[in-house]
Design an enzyme around this catalytic site. Structure first.
Site, short mmCIF file in Angstrom:
data_model
loop_
_atom_site.label_atom_id
_atom_site.label_comp_id
_atom_site.label_asym_id
_atom_site.label_seq_id
_atom_site.Cartn_x
_atom_site.Cartn_y
_atom_site.Cartn_z
N ARG A 243 -10.34 -1.57 -1.24
CA ARG A 243 -10.61 -0.13 -1.31
C ARG A 243 -10.90 0.51 -0.02
O ARG A 243 -11.54 -0.08 0.90
CB ARG A 243 -12.21 0.28 -2.15
CG ARG A 243 -11.76 -0.05 -3.71
CD ARG A 243 -10.83 1.17 -4.29
NE ARG A 243 -10.65 1.07 -5.84
CZ ARG A 243 -9.77 0.52 -6.54
NH1 ARG A 243 -8.72 -0.29 -5.66
NH2 ARG A 243 -9.85 0.66 -7.80
N GLU A 272 -6.74 9.84 -2.10
CA GLU A 272 -5.16 9.64 -2.69
C GLU A 272 -4.67 10.73 -3.17
O GLU A 272 -5.53 10.95 -4.36
CB GLU A 272 -5.22 8.17 -3.27
CG GLU A 272 -5.71 6.97 -2.36
CD GLU A 272 -5.47 5.55 -3.10
OE1 GLU A 272 -5.12 5.78 -4.30
OE2 GLU A 272 -5.57 4.62 -2.36
N HIS A 291 -0.92 2.73 -2.21
CA HIS A 291 -1.41 2.25 -3.32
C HIS A 291 -0.51 1.70 -4.25
O HIS A 291 -0.51 1.89 -5.37
CB HIS A 291 -2.53 3.03 -3.92
CG HIS A 291 -3.84 2.22 -4.59
ND1 HIS A 291 -5.02 2.74 -4.76
CD2 HIS A 291 -3.80 1.00 -5.11
CE1 HIS A 291 -5.59 1.89 -5.43
NE2 HIS A 291 -5.10 0.82 -5.69
#
Length: 331
Positions: A243, A272, A291
């Protein structure tokens, strides 16, 4: 008298990537793999909360990622278990909204095969100076950097859970020495030396590559800050698949710009999508992926549903569920 079937409700979000959406044909395929269990459940699939309140009146199990948490006990009087279709659950903690008696499980482990593969790629890219070489390419510079084989180098994994363990197995296959840091300090078969969180300072100076796969909790926020980055060797590189807020990206960008680390690869950000004005876009010696490191478009949902059915079996047998969240740990 015939017993009531367990009601599972799946709540999808149409704006999320398809890799995270459970469609009827995918559920049907999973039900065919688990026929005996599927006969003992009734499953509804909803989208964007259109049928959420109606389904919650009788649901025993909720499967999803984003859903209303306000007065969930009133909305879902039968709810016993919530399965999150991801591994990190920082967006729903603290769990003070959770109905009394209900538990939360996660997708931990579902990501592992793809995550291990991505980690191996990232380790090799760091070891072969790809972040610096790509920076030179963007600048139009012919900049030759000769590297040494990864065999014999040291990988430090911060967070040896399912993803970190998969990365450790890949690293050992590459001939690396693997150091691990995990909350429990328990040994892992693919980790040569395991340390507790309080021993991070002993681990970072030894690593040629640092891989972050730890979940985000109150204890891990900014775990890798400026002080910790300064402990790393100037020739070392960093990969973050966990993270964003576990690592101080501002401090990392400064070190990369000054050439005090060989390179970095980041797959997780906050927020994001990463805003266009973020300085990370132009930080030298940095490669970014949006991601995508651990989510497999082919098998992510089938593996998710296999895990759900495995836990359905456990629930019906009165056994502990896999991947049950411990509220005090936040994962």
């Amino acid at each position: 008298m015939r017993s009531r079937r367990l009601h599972i409700h799946v709540e999808n979000v149409s704006t999320m990537a398809p890799v995270f959406q459970i469609r009827r044909e995918q559920y049907a395929a999973a039900a065919a793999r688990h026929r005996g269990l599927a006969a003992r459940v009734r499953t509804t699939i909803g989208w964007d909360l259109a049928t959420f309140d109606e389904a919650m009146r009788t649901a025993d199990v909720l499967v999803g990622w984003r859903f209303p948490r306000e007065d969930l006990a009133g909305r879902a009087p039968r709810l016993k278990w919530i399965h999150m279709t991801g591994a990190g659950i920082e967006h729903i903690v603290p769990l003070d909204w959770l109905p009394r008696g209900a538990v939360v499980t996660t997708n931990s482990g579902v990501h592992a095969p793809k995550a291990g593969e991505f980690a191996a790629m990232a380790i090799l890219m760091i070891s072969n100076h790809l972040p610096a070489l790509v920076t030179a390419q963007r600048q139009g510079r012919w900049h030759r950097i000769f590297s040494t084989p990864v065999r014999g180098k040291t990988l430090a994994i911060v967070g040896v859970g399912a993803m970190g363990g998969a990365a450790a197995a890949r690293a050992k296959a590459l001939g690396m020495r693997v150091l691990g840091v995990r909350r429990s300090g328990r040994p892992h078969r693919h980790v040569d030396e395991m340390f507790g969180p309080g021993e991070l300072d002993r681990v970072l100076p030894r690593a040629d590559v640092v891989l972050v796969t730890v979940p985000l909790t109150r204890q891990t926020r900014q775990l890798i800050g400026k002080r910790e980055l300064d402990l790393m060797k100037p020739a070392a590189g960093l990969i973050n698949m966990g993270r964003a807020r576990v690592v101080d990206y501002e401090a990392l960008a400064a070190k990369l710009t000054r050439g005090e680390l060989s390179g970095a690869m980041l797959d997780v950000f906050d927020p994001e999508p990463l805003p266009a004005e973020s300085p990370l876009w132009t930080t030298p010696n940095l490669l970014m992926t949006p991601h995508v490191s651990s989510d497999d478009v082919q098998s992510y949902i089938p593996r998710t549903l296999d895990l759900v059915f495995d836990n359905v079996r456990r629930h019906l047998q009165g056994r502990p569920l896999k991947n049950r969240v411990q509220p005090d740990r936040e994962y």
